[in-house]
Design an enzyme around this catalytic site. Structure first.
Site, PDB file in Angstrom:
ATOM      1  N   THR A  98     -42.309   0.187  -0.418  1.00  0.00           N
ATOM      2  CA  THR A  98     -40.914   0.026   0.015  1.00  0.00           C
ATOM      3  C   THR A  98     -40.125   1.292  -0.324  1.00  0.00           C
ATOM      4  OG1 THR A  98     -41.011  -2.334  -0.404  1.00  0.00           O
ATOM      5  CG2 THR A  98     -38.816  -1.367  -0.344  1.00  0.00           C
ATOM      6  N   GLY A  99     -39.173   1.615   0.536  1.00  0.00           N
ATOM      7  CA  GLY A  99     -38.278   2.726   0.229  1.00  0.00           C
ATOM      8  C   GLY A  99     -38.134   3.672   1.403  1.00  0.00           C
ATOM      9  N   SER A 100     -37.301   4.694   1.214  1.00  0.00           N
ATOM     10  CA  SER A 100     -37.030   5.612   2.327  1.00  0.00           C
ATOM     11  C   SER A 100     -38.248   6.478   2.644  1.00  0.00           C
ATOM     12  CB  SER A 100     -35.814   6.489   1.995  1.00  0.00           C
ATOM     13  OG  SER A 100     -36.023   7.174   0.775  1.00  0.00           O
ATOM     14  N   ALA A 110     -42.175   6.498  -5.336  1.00  0.00           N
ATOM     15  CA  ALA A 110     -41.900   6.338  -6.767  1.00  0.00           C
ATOM     16  C   ALA A 110     -40.524   6.922  -7.062  1.00  0.00           C
ATOM     17  CB  ALA A 110     -42.960   7.053  -7.596  1.00  0.00           C
ATOM     18  N   LYS A 162     -40.830   2.722 -10.965  1.00  0.00           N
ATOM     19  CA  LYS A 162     -40.551   2.232  -9.621  1.00  0.00           C
ATOM     20  C   LYS A 162     -39.542   1.090  -9.711  1.00  0.00           C
ATOM     21  CE  LYS A 162     -43.767   1.482  -6.772  1.00  0.00           C
ATOM     22  NZ  LYS A 162     -42.777   1.992  -5.812  1.00  0.00           N
ATOM     23  N   GLY A 163     -38.973   0.756  -8.548  1.00  0.00           N
ATOM     24  CA  GLY A 163     -38.036  -0.365  -8.532  1.00  0.00           C
ATOM     25  C   GLY A 163     -36.631   0.021  -8.148  1.00  0.00           C
ATOM     26  N   GLY A 213     -35.589   0.442  -5.366  1.00  0.00           N
ATOM     27  CA  GLY A 213     -35.247  -0.387  -4.207  1.00  0.00           C
ATOM     28  C   GLY A 213     -35.382  -1.878  -4.490  1.00  0.00           C
ATOM     29  N   GLU A 248     -44.259  -4.995  -5.204  1.00  0.00           N
ATOM     30  CA  GLU A 248     -45.010  -3.732  -5.187  1.00  0.00           C
ATOM     31  C   GLU A 248     -46.191  -3.804  -6.156  1.00  0.00           C
ATOM     32  OE1 GLU A 248     -41.360  -0.739  -3.895  1.00  0.00           O
ATOM     33  OE2 GLU A 248     -41.827  -0.972  -5.999  1.00  0.00           O
TER      34      GLU A 248
HETATM   35  C1  5RP Z   1     -38.666   0.528  -4.396  1.00  0.00           C
HETATM   36  C2  5RP Z   1     -39.399   1.655  -5.011  1.00  0.00           C
HETATM   37  C3  5RP Z   1     -39.442   2.919  -4.245  1.00  0.00           C
HETATM   38  O1  5RP Z   1     -40.780   3.290  -4.069  1.00  0.00           O
HETATM   39  C4  5RP Z   1     -38.724   3.992  -5.018  1.00  0.00           C
HETATM   40  O2  5RP Z   1     -37.411   3.551  -5.287  1.00  0.00           O
HETATM   41  C5  5RP Z   1     -38.673   5.303  -4.206  1.00  0.00           C
HETATM   42  O3  5RP Z   1     -37.857   5.127  -3.097  1.00  0.00           O
HETATM   43  P1  5RP Z   1     -37.509   6.314  -2.101  1.00  0.00           P
HETATM   44  O4  5RP Z   1     -38.759   6.621  -1.353  1.00  0.00           O
HETATM   45  O5  5RP Z   1     -36.419   5.755  -1.230  1.00  0.00           O
HETATM   46  O6  5RP Z   1     -37.034   7.469  -2.914  1.00  0.00           O
HETATM   47  O7  5RP Z   1     -39.934   1.583  -6.067  1.00  0.00           O
HETATM   48  O8  5RP Z   1     -38.580  -0.573  -5.247  1.00  0.00           O
END
Ligand code: 5RP
Length: 220
Positions: free
Chosen positions: A28-30, A83, A94-95, A97, A103
């Site tokens: 999950t995440g961008s 991450a 992590k977390g 998001g 995850e």
């Molecule tokens: C979501 C996560 C994401 O992997 C982490 O926040 C990185 O996100 P992004 O790719 O948007 O920087 O752990 O729970």
């Protein structure tokens, strides 16, 4: 390159680690959003995806990729996720998001964790990014007190956020996590903690790091 371009770069690079015909674990995440967009180009060559959030499931389905329930698979070859921080041993925070519990569940099904990240996520010691912890609301105050007493961390409730599991998130500031395995083991024991956002038992097998020079592969 911009941070977004670096995310797209590592998202595409992760395709090289997808096993044809298999079910792919999707984080999950961008950064993962960019991986999902890349995965769409080989959708016909995979058996489907197990997703770590409602957000990723929606994006996968939007691309016509079949989303399987975690209970439908016993083992998957690869889990791809981002991450918030990754240290030189492949241990991660992590977390960011709020998807940390699912995850970790999907990472646990996988033989290999492929982390995709831009180089801003690389650190020597974990803890500059506030550590997310999913907790049952009734336990939040007690867990916050324990973090202060055991590690000198200041936990703040992530206001207005409920996870896909209906729980809340504490973000713990002021930590310097020299021994992520020990902290993960300890915090996992505290009543009311659903998941701590330390991925030490489920650390990265490799990291595809987006840098100005291109994708650097780090193996752990
Ligand atoms: C979501 C996560 C994401 O992997 C982490 O926040 C990185 O996100 P992004 O790719 O948007 O920087 O752990 O729970």
């Amino acid at each position: 390159m911009t941070q977004d371009e670096l995310k797209a770069l590592v998202g595409r690079a992760a395709l090289d680690h997808v096993v044809p015909g298999s079910v792919v674990g999707v984080g999950t995440g961008s950064t993962v959003d960019r991986f999902i967009d890349a995965l769409a180009t080989i959708a016909a060559r995979i058996a489907g995806a197990v997703s770590s959030s409602e957000r990723s499931s929606e994006r996968l389905r939007g691309h016509g990729i079949r989303v399987l329930d975690a209970a439908q698979v016993e083992r998957i070859p690869v889990y791809v996720d981002g991450a918030d921080e990754i240290d030189p041993r492949g241990y991660m925070i992590k977390g960011g998001g709020a998807a940390l519990t699912r995850e970790k569940i999907v990472a646990d099904l996988a033989e290999r964790f492929v982390c995709i990240a831009d180089e801003s996520k690389r650190v020597d010691v974990l803890g500059r990014f506030a550590l997310p912890v999913e907790v049952i609301p009734m336990a939040a105050a007690q867990v916050a007190r324990r973090f202060a007493a055991a590690y000198g961390g200041q936990a703040r409730l992530r206001e207005g956020v409920r996870t896909d599991n209906g729980q809340c998130i504490l973000d713990v500031h002021g930590l310097r996590i020299a021994d992520p395995l020990a902290m993960e083991t300890e915090v996992n024991q505290w009543p009311g903690v659903v998941t701590v956002g330390l991925f030490a038992r489920h650390k990265a097998s490799l990291c595809l790091l987006g840098t100005a020079q291109g994708v650097v592969t780090l193996r752990y």
